[in-house]
Design a protein around this motif. Structure first.
Motif, PDB file in Angstrom:
ATOM      1  N   TYR A  55      10.921 -65.412  14.424  1.00  9.61           N
ATOM      2  CA  TYR A  55      11.735 -64.774  15.477  1.00  9.61           C
ATOM      3  C   TYR A  55      12.665 -63.988  14.684  1.00  9.61           C
ATOM      4  O   TYR A  55      13.110 -64.333  13.349  1.00  9.61           O
ATOM      5  CB  TYR A  55      12.325 -65.763  16.113  1.00  9.61           C
ATOM      6  N   GLY A  56      13.115 -62.615  15.179  1.00 10.99           N
ATOM      7  CA  GLY A  56      14.090 -62.084  14.640  1.00 10.99           C
ATOM      8  C   GLY A  56      14.106 -60.496  15.259  1.00 10.99           C
ATOM      9  O   GLY A  56      13.731 -60.363  16.475  1.00 10.99           O
ATOM     10  N   GLY A  57      14.530 -59.518  14.397  1.00 11.47           N
ATOM     11  CA  GLY A  57      14.814 -58.262  14.767  1.00 11.47           C
ATOM     12  C   GLY A  57      14.335 -57.274  13.880  1.00 11.47           C
ATOM     13  O   GLY A  57      14.162 -57.688  12.315  1.00 11.47           O
ATOM     14  N   ALA A  58      14.154 -56.126  14.217  1.00  6.68           N
ATOM     15  CA  ALA A  58      13.972 -54.922  13.135  1.00  6.68           C
ATOM     16  C   ALA A  58      14.331 -53.540  13.651  1.00  6.68           C
ATOM     17  O   ALA A  58      14.773 -53.612  14.773  1.00  6.68           O
ATOM     18  CB  ALA A  58      12.357 -54.841  13.020  1.00  6.68           C
ATOM     19  N   ILE A  59      14.713 -52.817  12.712  1.00  6.88           N
ATOM     20  CA  ILE A  59      15.150 -51.373  12.854  1.00  6.88           C
ATOM     21  C   ILE A  59      14.095 -50.501  12.015  1.00  6.88           C
ATOM     22  O   ILE A  59      13.738 -50.808  11.064  1.00  6.88           O
ATOM     23  CB  ILE A  59      16.283 -51.152  12.564  1.00  6.88           C
ATOM     24  N   GLY A  60      13.798 -49.154  12.728  1.00 10.29           N
ATOM     25  CA  GLY A  60      12.952 -48.323  12.004  1.00 10.29           C
ATOM     26  C   GLY A  60      13.187 -46.900  12.285  1.00 10.29           C
ATOM     27  O   GLY A  60      14.003 -46.541  13.395  1.00 10.29           O
ATOM     28  N   TYR A  61      12.691 -45.932  11.751  1.00  8.37           N
ATOM     29  CA  TYR A  61      12.807 -44.635  12.084  1.00  8.37           C
ATOM     30  C   TYR A  61      11.458 -44.046  11.521  1.00  8.37           C
ATOM     31  O   TYR A  61      10.925 -44.192  10.595  1.00  8.37           O
ATOM     32  CB  TYR A  61      13.884 -43.898  11.108  1.00  8.37           C
ATOM     33  N   ASP A  62      10.933 -43.330  12.855  1.00  5.99           N
ATOM     34  CA  ASP A  62       9.573 -42.775  12.717  1.00  5.99           C
ATOM     35  C   ASP A  62       9.742 -41.340  12.982  1.00  5.99           C
ATOM     36  O   ASP A  62      10.493 -40.732  13.688  1.00  5.99           O
ATOM     37  CB  ASP A  62       8.688 -43.140  13.900  1.00  5.99           C
ATOM     38  N   VAL A  63       8.682 -40.418  12.258  1.00  8.08           N
ATOM     39  CA  VAL A  63       8.434 -38.856  12.690  1.00  8.08           C
ATOM     40  C   VAL A  63       7.159 -38.867  12.692  1.00  8.08           C
ATOM     41  O   VAL A  63       6.391 -39.286  12.063  1.00  8.08           O
ATOM     42  CB  VAL A  63       8.978 -38.367  11.176  1.00  8.08           C
ATOM     43  N   GLN A  64       6.877 -37.966  13.741  1.00  8.56           N
ATOM     44  CA  GLN A  64       5.486 -37.614  14.311  1.00  8.56           C
ATOM     45  C   GLN A  64       5.424 -36.334  14.229  1.00  8.56           C
ATOM     46  O   GLN A  64       5.937 -35.337  14.252  1.00  8.56           O
ATOM     47  CB  GLN A  64       5.396 -37.927  15.670  1.00  8.56           C
ATOM     48  N   ALA A  65       4.011 -35.909  13.437  1.00 10.06           N
ATOM     49  CA  ALA A  65       3.722 -34.684  12.862  1.00 10.06           C
ATOM     50  C   ALA A  65       2.352 -34.493  13.596  1.00 10.06           C
ATOM     51  O   ALA A  65       1.237 -34.984  12.984  1.00 10.06           O
ATOM     52  CB  ALA A  65       3.547 -34.570  11.460  1.00 10.06           C
ATOM     53  N   GLY A  66       2.155 -33.717  14.549  1.00 10.52           N
ATOM     54  CA  GLY A  66       0.665 -33.678  15.288  1.00 10.52           C
ATOM     55  C   GLY A  66       0.607 -35.047  15.971  1.00 10.52           C
ATOM     56  O   GLY A  66       1.455 -35.720  16.732  1.00 10.52           O
ATOM     57  N   GLY A  67      -0.707 -35.482  15.473  1.00 13.71           N
ATOM     58  CA  GLY A  67      -1.191 -36.883  15.817  1.00 13.71           C
ATOM     59  C   GLY A  67      -0.951 -38.105  14.998  1.00 13.71           C
ATOM     60  O   GLY A  67      -1.352 -39.176  15.340  1.00 13.71           O
ATOM     61  N   ALA A  68       0.053 -37.651  13.861  1.00 12.53           N
ATOM     62  CA  ALA A  68       0.159 -38.744  12.670  1.00 12.53           C
ATOM     63  C   ALA A  68       1.786 -38.907  12.834  1.00 12.53           C
ATOM     64  O   ALA A  68       2.560 -38.161  13.282  1.00 12.53           O
ATOM     65  CB  ALA A  68      -0.086 -38.028  11.410  1.00 12.53           C
ATOM     66  N   VAL A  69       1.910 -40.371  12.639  1.00 15.72           N
ATOM     67  CA  VAL A  69       3.349 -40.832  12.716  1.00 15.72           C
ATOM     68  C   VAL A  69       3.734 -41.495  11.400  1.00 15.72           C
ATOM     69  O   VAL A  69       2.511 -42.152  11.002  1.00 15.72           O
ATOM     70  CB  VAL A  69       3.609 -41.906  13.931  1.00 15.72           C
ATOM     71  N   PHE A  70       4.843 -41.428  10.643  1.00 15.62           N
ATOM     72  CA  PHE A  70       5.193 -41.831   9.518  1.00 15.62           C
ATOM     73  C   PHE A  70       6.553 -42.411   9.667  1.00 15.62           C
ATOM     74  O   PHE A  70       7.435 -41.877  10.386  1.00 15.62           O
ATOM     75  CB  PHE A  70       5.177 -40.853   8.336  1.00 15.62           C
ATOM     76  N   GLY A  71       6.719 -43.652   9.278  1.00 18.27           N
ATOM     77  CA  GLY A  71       7.954 -44.526   9.594  1.00 18.27           C
ATOM     78  C   GLY A  71       8.376 -45.369   8.306  1.00 18.27           C
ATOM     79  O   GLY A  71       7.503 -45.723   7.475  1.00 18.27           O
ATOM     80  N   VAL A  72       9.682 -45.776   8.343  1.00 16.99           N
ATOM     81  CA  VAL A  72      10.133 -46.660   7.569  1.00 16.99           C
ATOM     82  C   VAL A  72      11.027 -47.852   8.499  1.00 16.99           C
ATOM     83  O   VAL A  72      11.289 -47.614   9.722  1.00 16.99           O
ATOM     84  CB  VAL A  72      11.154 -46.197   6.648  1.00 16.99           C
ATOM     85  N   GLU A  73      11.055 -48.912   7.834  1.00 22.79           N
ATOM     86  CA  GLU A  73      11.269 -50.156   8.741  1.00 22.79           C
ATOM     87  C   GLU A  73      11.819 -51.127   7.899  1.00 22.79           C
ATOM     88  O   GLU A  73      11.533 -51.525   6.727  1.00 22.79           O
ATOM     89  CB  GLU A  73      10.338 -50.633   9.804  1.00 22.79           C
ATOM     90  N   GLY A  74      12.836 -51.936   8.687  1.00 22.45           N
ATOM     91  CA  GLY A  74      13.405 -53.200   7.985  1.00 22.45           C
ATOM     92  C   GLY A  74      13.391 -54.310   8.793  1.00 22.45           C
ATOM     93  O   GLY A  74      13.650 -53.934  10.166  1.00 22.45           O
ATOM     94  N   GLU A  75      13.124 -55.564   8.688  1.00 26.65           N
ATOM     95  CA  GLU A  75      13.135 -56.681   9.660  1.00 26.65           C
ATOM     96  C   GLU A  75      13.805 -57.755   8.611  1.00 26.65           C
ATOM     97  O   GLU A  75      13.820 -58.236   7.692  1.00 26.65           O
ATOM     98  CB  GLU A  75      11.786 -56.766   9.803  1.00 26.65           C
ATOM     99  N   LEU A  76      14.646 -58.648   9.760  1.00 18.93           N
ATOM    100  CA  LEU A  76      15.020 -59.783   9.405  1.00 18.93           C
ATOM    101  C   LEU A  76      14.498 -61.053  10.429  1.00 18.93           C
ATOM    102  O   LEU A  76      14.814 -60.623  11.411  1.00 18.93           O
ATOM    103  CB  LEU A  76      16.583 -59.844   9.422  1.00 18.93           C
ATOM    104  N   THR A  77      13.883 -62.004   9.939  1.00 18.72           N
ATOM    105  CA  THR A  77      13.369 -63.092  10.835  1.00 18.72           C
ATOM    106  C   THR A  77      13.553 -64.224  10.066  1.00 18.72           C
ATOM    107  O   THR A  77      13.922 -64.618   8.992  1.00 18.72           O
ATOM    108  CB  THR A  77      11.741 -62.840  10.805  1.00 18.72           C
ATOM    109  N   GLY A  78      13.539 -65.359  11.180  1.00 20.26           N
ATOM    110  CA  GLY A  78      13.577 -66.834  10.712  1.00 20.26           C
ATOM    111  C   GLY A  78      12.234 -67.528  11.011  1.00 20.26           C
ATOM    112  O   GLY A  78      11.199 -66.822  11.580  1.00 20.26           O
ATOM    113  N   SER A  79      12.230 -68.689  10.717  1.00 24.21           N
ATOM    114  CA  SER A  79      10.820 -69.370  11.004  1.00 24.21           C
ATOM    115  C   SER A  79      11.193 -70.979  11.294  1.00 24.21           C
ATOM    116  O   SER A  79      12.062 -71.486  10.597  1.00 24.21           O
ATOM    117  CB  SER A  79       9.871 -69.106   9.879  1.00 24.21           C
ATOM    118  N   THR A  80      10.317 -71.576  11.860  1.00 21.37           N
ATOM    119  CA  THR A  80      10.403 -72.857  12.314  1.00 21.37           C
ATOM    120  C   THR A  80       9.499 -73.512  11.314  1.00 21.37           C
ATOM    121  O   THR A  80       9.039 -74.863  11.352  1.00 21.37           O
ATOM    122  CB  THR A  80      10.103 -73.354  13.630  1.00 21.37           C
TER     123      THR A  80
END
Length: 198
Positions: A55-80
């Motif tokens: 469980y947790g959350g993420a942030i990211g940024y994407d760029v769409q060029a035509g039908g292609a999408v490129f992105g970067v992201e970061g995530e912080l999660t915990g676990s049971t």
């Protein structure tokens, strides 16, 4: 009448970029994620794998060029999730591994396959907190350490109304050998998320 037409044209000029943004995967996004988490230690024992919830959350940024999408992201999660191995180094001993927080930084690349639907693949660096306890008949040793690894995965993202979206993805992470023990920590996860694109 002329003022009304000019006002309508001006409003549509300002609204057009907003409508275009609604149809695009470009932009900053934030999301919450939850899912199934399975951790294995590579010992081949049935007790060497365990299931839990991430469980947790993420942030990211994407760029769409035509039908292609490129992105970067970061995530912080915990676990049971935790796992254990018995009689690993000596008869009757027990090694318990508890998965803690997990940091992920990576990228993704995908393609738009329909109205508001994105298929993507992802990969990057992950750093997991692992708390271990090694117990024998006479001693107990506890160690907490951070493990570096890699993550790969694939998923689907679907736009909802407004700037909201939902996604589902599978990801595999491997953290290599846990120092001092003959185990190879890896994990399989199936995650769902809901987010907003700004």
């Amino acid at each position: 009448m002329r003022k009304l037409v000019l006002a309508a044209l001006a409003a549509s000029a300002f609204a057009a970029p907003a409508f275009a943004q609604d149809d695009s995967f470009t932009g900053l996004r934030a999301e919450g994620v939850v899912g199934y988490d399975r951790v294995g230690d590579g010992t081949g024992q049935d007790a060497g794998t365990s299931d839990g919830v991430s469980y947790g959350g993420a942030i990211g940024y994407d760029v769409q060029a035509g039908g292609a999408v490129f992105g970067v992201e970061g995530e912080l999660t915990g676990s049971t999730t935790d796992t254990r191995a018995d009689s690993l180094l000596a008869a009757g001993d027990r090694l318990t591994v508890d998965m803690g927080r997990d940091l992920y930084v990576g990228g993704r690349i995908g393609g738009v396959v329909g109205s508001g639907t994105l298929l993507y693949a992802k990969g990057g660096y992950t750093n997991a907190r692992v708390d271990t306890e090694y117990r024998t008949a006479t001693t107990t040793t506890r160690v907490g350490e951070n493990m570096d690894g890699f993550r790969v995965g694939a998923g689907i993202e679907k736009k909802l109304g407004g700037n909201m979206y939902v996604k589902g993805e599978y990801r595999y992470s491997n953290y290599g050998d846990l120092g001092g023990y003959d185990i190879d920590v890896d994990r399989h996860q199936v995650a769902a998320g809901i987010g907003i694109r700004f």
